[in-house]
Every structure is written in structure tokens, then in C-alpha cells.
Design a protein around this motif. Structure first.
Motif, PDB file in Angstrom:
ATOM      1  N   LEU A   1      56.008 -22.181  63.306  1.00 16.56           N
ATOM      2  CA  LEU A   1      56.821 -22.638  62.180  1.00 16.56           C
ATOM      3  C   LEU A   1      56.806 -21.590  61.060  1.00 16.56           C
ATOM      4  N   ARG A   2      57.961 -21.332  60.490  1.00 14.85           N
ATOM      5  CA  ARG A   2      58.069 -20.286  59.471  1.00 14.85           C
ATOM      6  C   ARG A   2      57.650 -20.843  58.106  1.00 14.85           C
ATOM      7  N   PRO A   3      56.987 -20.041  57.292  1.00 14.85           N
ATOM      8  CA  PRO A   3      56.619 -20.482  55.941  1.00 14.85           C
ATOM      9  C   PRO A   3      57.844 -20.493  55.032  1.00 14.85           C
TER      10      PRO A   3
ATOM     11  N   MET B   1      46.607 -12.247  61.802  1.00 15.51           N
ATOM     12  CA  MET B   1      47.052 -13.427  61.081  1.00 15.51           C
ATOM     13  C   MET B   1      47.580 -14.469  62.060  1.00 15.51           C
ATOM     14  N   GLY B   2      47.481 -15.731  61.700  1.00 17.29           N
ATOM     15  CA  GLY B   2      48.021 -16.787  62.529  1.00 17.29           C
ATOM     16  C   GLY B   2      48.229 -18.045  61.722  1.00 17.29           C
ATOM     17  N   ARG B   3      49.058 -18.942  62.257  1.00 17.12           N
ATOM     18  CA  ARG B   3      49.393 -20.194  61.581  1.00 17.12           C
ATOM     19  C   ARG B   3      48.929 -21.350  62.455  1.00 17.12           C
ATOM     20  N   TYR B   4      48.282 -22.335  61.831  1.00 19.23           N
ATOM     21  CA  TYR B   4      47.725 -23.477  62.548  1.00 19.23           C
ATOM     22  C   TYR B   4      48.306 -24.787  61.985  1.00 19.23           C
ATOM     23  N   ARG B   5      48.412 -25.809  62.885  1.00 18.01           N
ATOM     24  CA  ARG B   5      48.832 -27.142  62.463  1.00 18.01           C
ATOM     25  C   ARG B   5      47.964 -28.170  63.173  1.00 18.01           C
ATOM     26  N   ASN B   6      47.610 -29.252  62.432  1.00 15.10           N
ATOM     27  CA  ASN B   6      46.799 -30.303  63.049  1.00 15.10           C
ATOM     28  C   ASN B   6      47.627 -31.560  63.277  1.00 15.10           C
TER      29      ASN B   6
ATOM     30  N   VAL C   1      48.058 -24.503  57.890  1.00 16.00           N
ATOM     31  CA  VAL C   1      47.354 -23.445  57.161  1.00 16.00           C
ATOM     32  C   VAL C   1      47.666 -22.100  57.809  1.00 16.00           C
ATOM     33  N   ASP C   2      47.575 -21.053  56.997  1.00 10.06           N
ATOM     34  CA  ASP C   2      47.668 -19.674  57.487  1.00 10.06           C
ATOM     35  C   ASP C   2      46.296 -19.040  57.374  1.00 10.06           C
ATOM     36  N   VAL C   3      45.915 -18.309  58.407  1.00  6.45           N
ATOM     37  CA  VAL C   3      44.597 -17.673  58.450  1.00  6.45           C
ATOM     38  C   VAL C   3      44.778 -16.178  58.659  1.00  6.45           C
ATOM     39  N   ALA C   4      44.028 -15.394  57.880  1.00  3.28           N
ATOM     40  CA  ALA C   4      44.032 -13.938  58.035  1.00  3.28           C
ATOM     41  C   ALA C   4      42.589 -13.446  58.074  1.00  3.28           C
TER      42      ALA C   4
END
Length: 497
Positions: free
Chosen positions: A337-339, A355-360, A366-369
Motif C-alpha cells: 500500500l502506498r503512503p 525499508m518496508g511497510r507492515y500492516r496488522n 507502519v513503515d520500518v527503516a
């Protein structure tokens, strides 16, 4: 006496040249900052002002005899030590200040106590060659924004403040770094200290003048921000931009200086022609018998010891893993999914940056770097100017602090839209405990580089967008909790376990 002056000045010239040559990279970086950063443009005039201050004291200096004063080598050695600490920790401010300290120490040691006392203020004024004060920018941004809000309330202009952003019916205004007033406060400090020495004898009057000058600079900048927003409210944003550029670039600082000098003029207590010092009182100081050439050799040995120690202690570096991977976190899946607005932290010179994007399951995102370094050095540092969550070359800007765990750094950053993000950053050095304190990062880096310890470094950033139905702080906290041991993730990222 002229022969003695020539010998001492020649030795001082050799030592000063050696310092400038040995630390030429720092000299060049300091001058580059003077030339390219408007905040420190006034530093270009400081060497000329020091020359003028020395010229004013020449009649009295001619009545003094130079001598070697060995305690001055302690000052020079302190400068060399400060450079070593600054180079090890990656703090340019320390290295630049160390250059001034070493030049001051060489002057004190090779010209003697009497001459140094006569040149006390010009020597002290050399500190204004150091580009310092960037740390004041975020607090001054907040102060300027709040002052503007108070004044807007006074004239009944509806406005909403969020961090450094002010929203009115006319538009959306940012108190940017360039609008913080830091450059005027710093320049006023240099100007005010000069006026204190040249125009006042009383320390009480000096303190009152300097406090008033600095306070007026901060207040006036708040008035400038308020006036810009008011012009936009009464006319248009384009008119306000033109007004701000004219006032900010050409009129503002000149008006403040005129007001400060006009208010202080009746209280000047140093008359033209008053002597700067009493040569007869300084002549009573005993002279040392050490040869200036011998003292110059000792000074050069102290200066050379600092870079030699650093080269020996930080020669080796432990390797990083060949590949850096994002973690798998229970209850969270990777998503494409795009921010609302693209975001990427900045870590110049990092060996790895992923970097990566996570969803629960609760649809929190959240975005993680993660960024890793096998070692830190000039231009590739874990924390420092332009490094971190808000890349100054992007559209993201720091706007205010944000909630964070005890060992993390919380920041709110904003992009056009406006799009607001909260970012929590964790930093680790050589397997040490994670921290959100930039000062602790610098201290840990200093310790490992001086002792030859593990220099591997990691930054972990967890971020989420703020908006309707998006609880950024809750999403970040849940991800950090579900990740388990953040320390383990940091250690694995740099290959410790």
C-alpha cells in the motif's frame, strides 16, 4: 626588543601554519560553512575584526616584551584533546572549536603571559569563528511560532498552531529553519559581544546590553513572522511572500541593530582614546627563559599527537553481514500500500539501508527503516546534520517532538498536504544498549573509536502516518511490542548475534 618580537612571531607563524596544514580538512569545512550557510555568513568578518582589535592595541603592545609561557601549552594541548574527541565522536563543532583553541594556545605559549593578557579579548573573540548555534534552530522555530500566535490572537486573526505550522483562513504557514531567527540571534551575539568590549567598561552594562540585544532579536523575529501572516490574511499569500523576502533579506537585521544601538548609546561608558590596557602593570609579569624554538617544537608535538592516536586506535573495523533483511513480526504482514506522501529517512554513507511497510489485523500500518554502518567517520555518521527521519533535501521537515519509549527518539515530521508522520528512532553502537539520545550516540561512538572497540552502528526507525482513523502512536507502540526484543533486532542487523 624588535629582534625578540621577530623571533617569537616567526615561531608562532610556523606553529600556526603547521596547525592549519595538519587540520586543513577542518579549516576548509569551517570556511565552506561560512561561505555557503547564511546563518554563519558573519563569521567571514570575524578574522578581519580580530585584526582590527589587535591593531587598536598596537601602541600598548610595542611597550611589552614577548616571552615563552609554558602553561600556554596546556591550552594548546586541551585544544588537541578536544579535536581528538570531536574527530572520534564525529562532532564537527568540537573539531572547529579545537582549531581556535590550538591557535589561541600557541599564541599564549609563544608570546607570553603579558602579551596574552593584553590580547585577551581578541583571543576570546576568535571563538566566533566557530560555526555554532544550529542546536538553537528547533527551539527558536517553536518560540517564533508561539510568539506569532500570541500576536495573531491580539488582532483577532483566527489561527491554529501545530508544532511549527500555523493555519489561518488564508493559508498554511511553516516557521521553517530559515525563519527561526537563529542566524540573527547568532550574528547579534557576535555583534553584541564586540560592542560590549568596544563601547562599555562596566560589566553590569555589558550584561544588560547583551541580554537586551539577544532578547530583542528573538522578539523581532516573532514580529516578522506575525507581520508576514497578517499581510497574507489582509491581502494574499503572494503579497506576504514578497513582503517576507524584502523584510527578511534587507531590512530586518538592520532595523534591529539600529534600535539596539540607539537604546544603548546614552549608556556607553568607554570614551574614544581610552587605553585598552596598562602596559606598566603587565610588564611586572616575570619572563620565562625557555627558547621560543624549543617551545614551538613542544607545541608541534602536542598538535601531532591527536591525529596519530586516532589513526592507530580506529584502524580496524568489524565486518557487517553481507545482506540486511527486515524482520518478520508476528501479527504483521508486509504490504505494498502506498503512503499518502513518500517517505525515506536519510543516512549518508550507510553500508546498508532497507525499508518496508507492515500492516496488522487492525489495519494499522507502519513503515520500518534500518540503516547500518561498519564504522562512522566524516560524511557517514549515525546522527548529525541532515541525518535521520527528515531529509532536509526532501519535502519532509521536522515540526515537533513526538511520543516515544524511554530508549527511543520521538519526532513529528510534516510534508506538503499537509501529511504528518510520527517517527520513533533507536540507535545502537557496537552492541551497546539502544538509545534515542543523540548525545549518548556521540559518546558511545567516541568511546569505541578511542579504545579501538566495535564500531558497527545501527539505526532502526518505526514510523506511521497521522490522520483520521489512523492512530500513529498506537500503531508504532504495537509494532515495537510485537517485534519482541528490539535490542536483538539491532544486534542481528550488524552481525553481533
Amino acid at each position: 626588543m624588535a629582534g625578540e618580537w621577530r623571533a617569537h612571531l616567526a615561531t608562532l607563524g610556523i606553529v600556526a601554519f603547521a596547525i592549519m596544514a595538519l587540520f586543513f580538512a577542518d579549516v576548509r569545512s569551517m570556511v565552506t560553512i561560512w561561505w555557503t550557510a547564511s546563518t554563519f555568513g558573519h563569521c567571514l568578518f570575524v578574522p578581519l575584526l580580530i585584526g582590527w582589535l589587535v591593531q587598536q592595541r598596537l601602541p600598548g603592545l610595542r611597550k611589552l616584551e614577548p616571552s615563552v609561557w609554558l602553561p600556554g601549552l596546556l591550552w594548546l594541548g586541551g585544544g588537541a584533546l578536544l579535536w581528538l574527541l570531536g574527530a572520534a565522536a564525529g562532532v564537527a563543532l568540537f573539531r572547529h572549536a579545537a582549531l581556535v583553541l590550538m591557535l589561541q594556545g600557541a599564541t599564549v605559549a609563544l608570546l607570553g603571559r603579558a602579551v596574552s593578557r593584553a590580547l585577551l579579548f581578541p583571543l576570546f573573540y576568535g571563538f566566533f569563528m566557530v560555526p555554532f548555534g544550529e542546536e538553537m534552530v528547533p527551539p527558536l522555530q517553536l518560540v517564533t511560532a508561539r510568539l506569532a500566535m500570541v500576536m495573531l490572537d491580539m488582532v483577532d486573526v483566527p489561527a491554529h498552531l501545530e508544532g511549527i505550522f500555523i493555519t489561518t483562513p488564508t493559508g498554511y504557514f511553516e516557521v521553517a529553519e530559515a525563519c527561526s531567527g537563529a542566524k540573527f540571534v547568532i550574528a547579534m551575539a557576535a555583534y553584541g559581544v564586540l560592542v560590549c568590549n568596544v563601547c562599555f567598561k562596566s560589566w553590569t552594562r555589558r550584561a544588560l546590553f547583551l541580554a537586551g540585544a539577544l532578547g530583542l532579536s528573538v522578539l523581532a523575529n516573532g514580529v516578522r513572522a506575525f507581520a508576514t501572516i497578517l499581510v497574507a490574511h489582509l491581502t494574499s499569500v503572494d503579497a506576504a511572500v514578497g513582503f517576507d523576502h524584502v523584510v527578511y533579506g534587507w531590512v530586518f537585521f538592520a532595523i534591529v541593530m539600529v534600535l539596539v544601538m540607539a537604546a544603548a548609546w546614552p549608556f556607553f561608558d568607554r570614551k574614544p582614546g581610552d587605553p585598552w590596557f596598562d602596559p606598566k602593570a603587565l610588564k611586572e609579569v616575570r619572563r620565562a627563559t625557555v627558547n621560543p624554538l624549543m617551545a614551538g617544537g613542544m607545541a608541534l608535538a602536542l598538535v601531532a599527537a591527536a591525529p596519530l592516536w586516532l589513526a592507530v586506535s580506529s584502524a580496524a573495523a568489524d565486518p557487517l553481514p553481507t545482506e540486511l533483511r527486515l524482520p518478520q513480526v508476528a501479527g504483521w504482514d508486509r504490504t505494498d500500500l502506498r503512503p499518502a506522501y513518500p517517505w525515506k529517512p536519510r543516512f549518508d554513507g550507510a553500508d546498508h539501508l532497507v525499508m518496508g511497510r507492515y500492516r496488522n489485523a487492525d489495519r494499522r500500518i507502519v513503515d520500518v527503516a534500518i540503516a547500518t554502518f561498519d564504522r562512522q567517520e566524516e560524511g557517514r555518521e549515525l546522527v548529525g546534520f541532515a541525518q535521520g527521519a527528515a531529509d532536509p533535501d526532501s519535502q519532509w521537515v521536522w515540526s515537533s517532538p513526538a511520543p516515544a519509549p524511554q530508549n527511543g527518539l520521538g519526532e513529528q515530521i510534516t510534508a506538503p498536504g499537509p501529511v504528518v508522520r510520527h517517527v520513533v528512532s533507536f540507535f545502537g553502537i557496537g552492541g551497546g544498549a539502544l538509545t534515542g539520545s543523540k548525545a549518548e550516540v556521540k559518546l558511545a561512538t567516541l568511546k569505541t573509536r578511542l579504545s579501538g572497540g566495535d564500531q558497527r552502528a545501527v539505526a532502526i526507525l518505526v514510523s506511521a502516518e497521522v490522520g483520521e482513523g489512523r492512530a500513529a502512536d498506537k500503531a508504532i507502540a504495537d509494532f515495537i511490542h510485537d517485534s519482541g526484543d528490539m535490542q536483538l533486532l539491532a544486534d542481528r542487523s550488524i552481525g553481533i548475534r
